[in-house]
Design an enzyme around this catalytic site. Structure first.
Site, short mmCIF file in Angstrom:
data_model
loop_
_atom_site.label_atom_id
_atom_site.label_comp_id
_atom_site.label_asym_id
_atom_site.label_seq_id
_atom_site.Cartn_x
_atom_site.Cartn_y
_atom_site.Cartn_z
N LEU A 1 -3.94 -6.44 -0.58
CA LEU A 1 -2.96 -6.71 -1.64
C LEU A 1 -1.56 -6.27 -1.23
CD1 LEU A 1 -5.04 -5.33 -4.66
CD2 LEU A 1 -4.78 -7.74 -4.00
N LYS B 1 -6.21 10.77 15.95
CA LYS B 1 -7.58 10.84 16.48
C LYS B 1 -8.40 11.98 15.87
CE LYS B 1 -7.06 14.00 20.37
NZ LYS B 1 -7.36 14.28 21.77
N ASP C 1 -17.57 1.58 2.25
CA ASP C 1 -17.72 0.29 1.56
C ASP C 1 -18.87 0.26 0.57
OD1 ASP C 1 -15.59 -1.21 2.70
OD2 ASP C 1 -16.73 -1.45 4.56
N CYS D 1 -19.34 1.05 -2.54
CA CYS D 1 -19.11 0.49 -3.88
C CYS D 1 -18.77 -1.00 -3.82
CB CYS D 1 -18.02 1.27 -4.62
SG CYS D 1 -16.39 1.18 -3.86
N CYS E 1 -14.36 11.21 -2.88
CA CYS E 1 -14.54 9.87 -2.31
C CYS E 1 -14.65 9.94 -0.79
CB CYS E 1 -13.36 8.98 -2.72
SG CYS E 1 -13.40 7.33 -2.00
N ASP F 1 0.79 -1.22 0.00
CA ASP F 1 0.00 0.00 0.00
C ASP F 1 0.83 1.29 0.00
OD1 ASP F 1 -2.41 1.48 0.04
OD2 ASP F 1 -2.25 1.73 2.20
#
EC number: 1.17.99.6
Length: 373
Positions: free
Chosen positions: A169, A297, A241, A243, A214, A134
């Protein structure tokens, strides 16, 4: 050396260390991706979290000399909690996205990649390897797509036939000439359910996302969230979540294969009001092991305020008024003023007027005046 045999040994070994799917591809440049990234930058669709050097993101040889192949790995995570908590009046809860339910996936995948590196080095001591998850330069999804892990869906996620898009991934660049696997054919067809389900219209086209819209990106920013998106966020504390849950391929996909990625309900779906008063230390102790805590936070607490407004939680008014009057962070005061207006602006007028008298931040003053008017 028989690299075909070694590849098979790597595949078999990967199954013993918690890797659910593995694929191989060449280390040649990702030219199509390069063109897409350039276009994303031109449109200002990038999040700003990604590696800024497009050449590094698309040319593995710039990351490791002698690169010949890339191994892509996938680890499945659950889509449902085993012991789900219920949000109810007076005890409203927020939600972390599924990818952040268990132990930080960076740790989960790095442990597996480290074991895979050790295995390969035992077989080929002179090998050169570079693993990443990532935060590395390469685009995980582009590698996984070319390595046959899954196809790139219209929701910009890698969709595997076995686990849907509920997979983490990671990849490893190697100096070994492993034979590449065949990419999977795109199976989205004419389906546009993910695009239609996106709350903010961030999926501007199949396979193209405007990260600036997004919700997953917005929940990770540290600035005040633009008002047009606040009502769309709902009770999301980190990620989104929509999509994924809209994708027909994901229907019925729920794998509980690895203990470390299972959800602790009180962390994955925490009570909102207690979140507001957590110190940095308390936040780190409770949430520090999950990937959703990487920004600290402040974004989570801001999102908790938005979530309380989403529920119109009257029991949270005292806490929100306290934030408006005393919190040193302008973003929190601004968001609290908006939330008070959503929940009970009329009956909270006196508190808003009192806060306005002492407020010095222009954005907060603007928000309070908007509620009062």
């Amino acid at each position: 050396m028989n690299y075909s045999q070694l590849k098979q040994e790597v595949i078999e070994y990967s199954k013993t260390i918690g890797i659910d799917k593995i694929g191989f591809t060449t280390a040649s440049p990702f030219n199509d991706l390069r063109n897409r990234l350039i276009r994303q930058r031109e449109l200002n669709f990038q999040s700003g979290f990604e590696e800024k050097d497009i050449e590094k993101r698309t040319n593995p040889s710039l990351l490791m000399s002698g690169a010949q192949s890339i191994i892509s790995i996938a680890v499945a995570y659950p889509s449902k909690m085993k012991n789900r908590t219920i949000s109810k009046e007076g005890e409203r809860r927020g939600i972390f996205s599924r990818a952040s339910w268990g132990l930080d996936y960076h740790i989960v995948l790095r442990r597996r990649l480290e074991k895979l590196e050790e295995f390969i080095r035992d077989k080929v001591p002179e090998v050169r390897l570079k693993s990443m998850v990532d935060t590395g330069e390469l685009a995980d999804r582009a590698v996984a797509e070319r390595a046959g892990i899954g196809w790139s869906g219209k929701n910009c996620a890698i969709i595997t036939p076995e686990f849907g898009s509920y997979v983490y991934l990671g990849e490893m660049i190697t100096s070994l000439p492993f034979e590449p696997d065949t990419p999977l054919e795109d199976q989205c067809g004419t389906c546009n359910k993910c695009i239609e389900a996106c709350p903010t219209g961030a999926l501007v086209a199949g396979g193209q996302i405007n990260a600036q819209r997004c919700i997953s990106f917005l929940t990770q920013t540290k600035e005040a969230i633009p008002e047009e998106f606040r009502n769309k966020i709902g009770n999301r504390l980190y990620g989104c979540d929509s999509c994924q849950t809209a994708c027909p391929v994901n229907k019925g996909k729920d794998f509980h294969l690895h203990a470390e990625v299972e959800a602790d309900p009180d962390i994955a779906k925490p009570l909102l009001q207690p979140l507001l008063s957590l110190s940095n230390r308390q936040f780190k102790e409770k949430f520090g092991h999950v990937s959703g805590a990487w920004r600290g936070k402040n974004p989570i607490q801001r999102n908790a305020v938005i979530a309380l407004a989403h529920f119109k939680d009257q029991t949270a008014l005292d806490d929100l008024i306290d934030i408006l009057k005393h919190d040193p962070r302008p973003v929190m005061r601004e968001t609290a003023a908006w939330a008070i207006g959503k929940i009970d602006g009329k009956n909270s007028r006196a508190a808003l007027e009192e806060a306005l008298e002492k407020e010095t931040d222009e954005a907060v003053i603007f928000e309070i005046n908007k509620v009062l008017s």
